[in-house]
Design an enzyme around this catalytic site. Sequence first.
Site, PDB file in Angstrom:
ATOM      1  N   GLU A  54      -4.868   3.761  -1.514  1.00 39.77           N
ATOM      2  CA  GLU A  54      -4.107   2.616  -2.017  1.00 39.77           C
ATOM      3  C   GLU A  54      -3.191   2.973  -3.187  1.00 39.77           C
ATOM      4  O   GLU A  54      -2.073   2.484  -3.267  1.00 39.77           O
ATOM      5  CB  GLU A  54      -5.044   1.479  -2.444  1.00 39.77           C
ATOM      6  CG  GLU A  54      -5.721   0.779  -1.305  1.00 39.77           C
ATOM      7  CD  GLU A  54      -4.815  -0.183  -0.540  1.00 39.77           C
ATOM      8  OE1 GLU A  54      -3.618  -0.308  -0.863  1.00 39.77           O
ATOM      9  OE2 GLU A  54      -5.322  -0.804   0.410  1.00 39.77           O
ATOM     10  N   ASN A  66       5.081  -7.523  -0.806  1.00 38.07           N
ATOM     11  CA  ASN A  66       4.571  -7.743   0.543  1.00 38.07           C
ATOM     12  C   ASN A  66       5.501  -8.737   1.241  1.00 38.07           C
ATOM     13  O   ASN A  66       6.380  -9.326   0.617  1.00 38.07           O
ATOM     14  CB  ASN A  66       3.141  -8.290   0.476  1.00 38.07           C
ATOM     15  CG  ASN A  66       2.195  -7.282  -0.130  1.00 38.07           C
ATOM     16  OD1 ASN A  66       2.103  -6.148   0.308  1.00 38.07           O
ATOM     17  ND2 ASN A  66       1.480  -7.694  -1.172  1.00 38.07           N
ATOM     18  N   ASP A  68       5.103 -11.699   2.032  1.00 37.40           N
ATOM     19  CA  ASP A  68       5.064 -13.037   1.447  1.00 37.40           C
ATOM     20  C   ASP A  68       5.561 -13.064  -0.001  1.00 37.40           C
ATOM     21  O   ASP A  68       5.480 -14.083  -0.685  1.00 37.40           O
ATOM     22  CB  ASP A  68       3.651 -13.623   1.526  1.00 37.40           C
ATOM     23  CG  ASP A  68       2.627 -12.839   0.719  1.00 37.40           C
ATOM     24  OD1 ASP A  68       2.994 -11.817   0.076  1.00 37.40           O
ATOM     25  OD2 ASP A  68       1.457 -13.235   0.726  1.00 37.40           O
ATOM     26  N   SER A  70       4.278 -11.427  -2.488  1.00 38.47           N
ATOM     27  CA  SER A  70       3.218 -11.053  -3.425  1.00 38.47           C
ATOM     28  C   SER A  70       3.257  -9.545  -3.669  1.00 38.47           C
ATOM     29  O   SER A  70       3.928  -8.800  -2.954  1.00 38.47           O
ATOM     30  CB  SER A  70       1.846 -11.463  -2.873  1.00 38.47           C
ATOM     31  OG  SER A  70       1.539 -10.710  -1.710  1.00 38.47           O
ATOM     32  N   ASP A  72       0.636  -6.054  -4.993  1.00 40.01           N
ATOM     33  CA  ASP A  72      -0.725  -5.546  -5.148  1.00 40.01           C
ATOM     34  C   ASP A  72      -0.784  -4.734  -6.438  1.00 40.01           C
ATOM     35  O   ASP A  72       0.166  -4.029  -6.788  1.00 40.01           O
ATOM     36  CB  ASP A  72      -1.115  -4.700  -3.944  1.00 40.01           C
ATOM     37  CG  ASP A  72      -1.037  -5.493  -2.644  1.00 40.01           C
ATOM     38  OD1 ASP A  72      -1.378  -6.686  -2.658  1.00 40.01           O
ATOM     39  OD2 ASP A  72      -0.630  -4.921  -1.617  1.00 40.01           O
ATOM     40  N   ASN A  79      -4.311  -8.065  -4.670  1.00 38.25           N
ATOM     41  CA  ASN A  79      -3.160  -8.911  -4.401  1.00 38.25           C
ATOM     42  C   ASN A  79      -3.058 -10.085  -5.372  1.00 38.25           C
ATOM     43  O   ASN A  79      -4.038 -10.776  -5.630  1.00 38.25           O
ATOM     44  CB  ASN A  79      -3.236  -9.419  -2.957  1.00 38.25           C
ATOM     45  CG  ASN A  79      -2.002 -10.175  -2.558  1.00 38.25           C
ATOM     46  OD1 ASN A  79      -1.931 -11.375  -2.752  1.00 38.25           O
ATOM     47  ND2 ASN A  79      -1.029  -9.462  -2.000  1.00 38.25           N
TER      48      ASN A  79
END
Length: 143
Positions: A54, A66, A68, A70, A72, A79
């Site tokens: 990650e 992302n 949407d 958002s 991370d 998130n």
Amino acid sequence: MKVYIVVGALAVLASLVAPGLARTMDRCSLANEMSNLGVPRDQLARWTCIAERESSYRTHVVGPANTDGSHDHGIFQLNDRYWCQARGRRSSNLCGLSCDTVRTDDITNAVRCAQRVLSIQGWTAWSVWRFCSGDLPSIDPCF
């Protein structure tokens, strides 16, 4: 013109990360700190795999947007739509934390929030799970 905007945005993002708040861990340092925080030893190989995939073990990382909108955050890429509260964003904030607190040298909040994600959604909450679901190298040499 777009190139300048992207480069400028990256420069601004980089400037937000204070030198004292950016740490790159390794497999064993993460395993040891997580163990000291009470994470079960039989989970450590999975957690280190997730952190490697990650964030490359970097505590300060903010991922790209992302689909949407958002982002991370931190070593486990938590998130900001669901798990932590980013400035100026709506969030369920199920961990009850500012996203800033999961991006520091002290990984306690990131670990606690990641454990909450695990308890609610399981290991498959992380898109990298497929790389971390099988047999993994032993974590024992780290101790």
